[in-house]
Enzyme design. Sequence first.
Site, mmCIF file in Angstrom:
data_model
loop_
_atom_site.group_PDB
_atom_site.id
_atom_site.type_symbol
_atom_site.label_atom_id
_atom_site.label_comp_id
_atom_site.label_asym_id
_atom_site.label_seq_id
_atom_site.Cartn_x
_atom_site.Cartn_y
_atom_site.Cartn_z
ATOM 1 N N HIS A 90 -2.180 0.682 7.292
ATOM 2 C CA HIS A 90 -2.401 1.018 5.891
ATOM 3 C C HIS A 90 -1.801 2.398 5.616
ATOM 4 O O HIS A 90 -1.585 3.187 6.529
ATOM 5 C CB HIS A 90 -3.918 1.022 5.621
ATOM 6 C CG HIS A 90 -4.268 1.005 4.174
ATOM 7 N ND1 HIS A 90 -3.725 0.118 3.280
ATOM 8 C CD2 HIS A 90 -5.134 1.778 3.449
ATOM 9 C CE1 HIS A 90 -4.221 0.333 2.087
ATOM 10 N NE2 HIS A 90 -5.083 1.344 2.159
ATOM 11 N N CYS B 97 0.809 -1.223 0.000
ATOM 12 C CA CYS B 97 0.000 0.000 0.000
ATOM 13 C C CYS B 97 0.838 1.268 0.000
ATOM 14 O O CYS B 97 0.541 2.217 -0.718
ATOM 15 C CB CYS B 97 -0.963 -0.010 1.177
ATOM 16 S SG CYS B 97 -0.157 -0.269 2.760
ATOM 17 N N ASP C 95 -7.224 6.339 -2.245
ATOM 18 C CA ASP C 95 -6.485 5.151 -1.841
ATOM 19 C C ASP C 95 -6.145 4.336 -3.083
ATOM 20 O O ASP C 95 -6.977 3.579 -3.583
ATOM 21 C CB ASP C 95 -7.307 4.315 -0.874
ATOM 22 C CG ASP C 95 -6.495 3.139 -0.340
ATOM 23 O OD1 ASP C 95 -5.309 3.013 -0.721
ATOM 24 O OD2 ASP C 95 -7.048 2.362 0.460
#
Lengths: 332, 684
Positions: B454, B410, B470
């Site tokens: 995250h 991520c 995101d």
Amino acid sequence: MTASLSLRERLRALWRIRTRRWLDKRIPRQREIRLSQRSIFILPSAAGWVFGLLLLLLLLTAINYQNSLIFAMTFWLFAMGGVAMYLTFRNLAGLSLATHEAMPCFVGDTASIPLRISADGRYNRYGIQLGYPANPQRQTDAIAGEVADLHILFDCQQRGRLQPGRLLVESRFPAGLFYTWTHLDLDVGSLVYPHPEEVPLVLSAGGDGDSLPGATLDAAGQQDFRGLRPYQAGDSLRQIAWKQLARGKGLVTKEFDRDEGASCWLEWNNVSGDVETRLSRLCGWVLSCHEQGWLYGLRLPGVEIRPAHSEGHLQQCLAVLALFRAPGEEDI
Amino acid sequence: MNQIPRVALILLLLQMLATLVIHVSHLHFPFWLLAALAICWRWLMHRGQLPYPGWPTKTIAVGLGAVAVFFSYSGQFSLESAVAFFVTAALLKLLEMKTRRDAFILVYLQFFLLATGFLFEQGPLWGLYGIAGLWFGTVALISLQLNVAGSTSVRVAMRYASALMVLALPVMLVLYLLFPRMGPLWSIQLQSDRSFTGLSESMTPGDIANLSIRDEVAFRASFEGNMVPDREKLYWRALVLDQYDGRTWSYSRSSSSVQWYPDPALGNGAVLVANRYEVIMEPTGERWMYALDNPAAAERSSGITSTGLLINRQGVYQRMHYRGVSLFKPRQQSLTDDERQLNLRLPPDMNPQARAMAAELRQQYSEAAGFSLALMNHFNQQPFHYTLKPPRYGQDEIDQFLFESRRGFCAHYAAAFVFLARAAGFPARMVTGYQGGEWNETDHFLTVKQYDAHAWAEIWQDGRGWVRVDPTAAVAPMRVQYGLEDALRDEEASLIEGQTGIGRRMKQIGWLYDLQMKGESMNYLWNRWVLSYDRSLQESLLEQVFDRGDYQAMLAWMGGLVVGLFLFMGSLLLIRRQRSNTLPWIREWQQLQQQARQCGVEVGIGQTPSGWLQSLALAMPALADDCRRLAHLIDQLVYQSNEVNHDDQRRLQRHIRQLRRRLKSVRRPATETAAARHIHEGAV
């Protein structure tokens, strides 16, 4: 009270008098007492104060670290302290103490004062300490519904009525954080006789020849020679068979039958010295007269007991000697 | 008398060991050795096989202890070394313990050590262990006071310790719930030096991947009215990283000012609140807290930074409970020039390919919204891989990632996004935190673990403020919808702790999964109601129970409770006292004896009533007839019949009262003192 006493000492004396008076009112002299909140005192012990400090420290730790478990433990310990206070009080409450007359004793002896302890309720009492101030303490437990007899020792230093002061009954059970106690004025009601002085009794007139000032002989008894026996420590020198010793047969004591019928007066005026010395000597003489089986009378200023010989007579004479001008006995 | 009973000594030695157990996680090996040595030594001393230590031995022992503490904690002053110091002190005290007073001090030290254990261990099982320790310590304390034989002593001590704890429980609970939970009185420098797992203030893209294999709880959250936002919206923001040096992302302290509680956004009643939730956060040792979008400061110690983060005044060293609020509207409406500069800054001359791509995109999209949509499409359509094990990137890492390997976690995607956006002239920044979590259906709470960590991006859109983007969602939509484990391929998912083959299969077996959920629930409830019970929870509880939440009312309540308790106890005592002598005639009889005592007639031990009445008659000849009659009556009624019926009792009472009245009338000062009587008795 003289002027030399400092204010502090005076205040302290005043405080002592006040507290004694207050105690006398609150817990009067009794033969038997059942302890209740009226007679029981309780304060944190030294360990209890330190426990308080511990709680404070724990609380600060809990607050500063915002730690719930330490909060919980602190509060639990605090609450346990509170419960411990009640349980400590309960350890004495409902306890019955009773005394009866102790055996009379002489000054310098240790009186053993009988005490009967019984616990009511359904629970046992543990770790109860009993003792008179400056005297040996003893620890005991009291089982619920049972009666226990024990003796408290008291070192008699004062002639007269046995006044051991207030019996300290104390306990720290269960946690030791609190100190609960009571001061009991138990009515022991027995006498302390003068210290018997071991001076051989000498009859001042009559008798068999020797004449040292001592007791006045009233009537001579017959001393029948009974025989010889080996010398025992403490035998009077007058009874030693010197002739036997001279013959090299060792120390032997002449034994006589009791001087049946010998009668004498033990007199205040025949002894010298201060009051206690005189009483001590008279006390020794009373005892030895009684032992030898003579009839003896006692003459003190203002008191006269006619010659007699009996257990009761002995008690009476000793009682008079014990109470004669004793503190707190002005009426004799 | 001041000796320590044998039983107490044994208990104290055992308790010493038991208190050390709670410190097992951080106490170094030498101290266990020291403990074993001290305990054995003290036991041999008790057996008489070793002498009590003299002062030279004691001095050496203290010196060695100090040296041990200093060296095993390398001279650092931390919570751990402080505890080690206390442990050493307790062990030395144990060695020289001789009298009961020493034993008291030792027990107190042990209690204190037990309590400090809770600074390190707070699980429900440790809570139970603490209770056991408290009980055992109390047993030791009580056995100090007992001088009865061994086994009896232990039994009695155990019984009393249990009674103490059980009877104290209600008071403890009341105090626990109602005692004002104020904030720390002073800020403590003494903190644990253990390292916490979790996010850090600076991040290279590989960091999150390392964190993502940890199975530890980061925080738990519950929502008001169980209005849980969709999983895709559960972005828990912790940090904004707005500085990039070509390798590491970090956050700029200079840029953020803090709006502390009370938050003006919550001040006027007409605010629109999107979400209300409560969080129980595990300690991080850092100041940030976790919050959803657009947070407001609802707790006294919290504040909102200009970057829209929720932070605490002090570092979070203990598990913390707080309320969170999400506003509908972002509070930041415009970007200052400084902020714009900061969020556009890039290290010069790096990643030329990415810069070229950004410039190209900028040609097509003049709006940030369109730009980010295009980028998302790019990530989605090009062969990008979402993986826990990306290759190591060197110089120009963004270029390497974007155009060569296309494998990343991520943080790689977020970093690439922010870089591209900044290069294209759109202010953007990296955000780290947690995404998702596991919802517990039975007790309605969300558990967020470290593997939910995250990273994502935020881009400034004029008129909308900072907007979350995101990129991971474009590459691996499963990550956002279901969680990390489902987004990864099997062999990678098994890298996650607790998610190994067995662990994963456990989730598929229904009842095992339920069991695990039950355990989680228990932990949650423990955390919620025990560990994180604080001022805000206290206030809400008071509001619920007593309809008021201020401290004054609470103090009044506590005072009232204490007074009530005292009154209750007092009346209990009174009632019991009266109940103890229920029969009126016996009470009358006791009063008579009391009255006679004042006239000098005592009650002898074992004296029968008639015997006593005889002595009363002797002392008071005027009462002789009454005494004889009463004695006769008592003998007849009390001793000859099996049971005294009511009428007889009344009769007895009447007679005794009559005698009391007569006694009062003839009572005269006792002229004849007891002393004189003594002599007369002797003469009889």
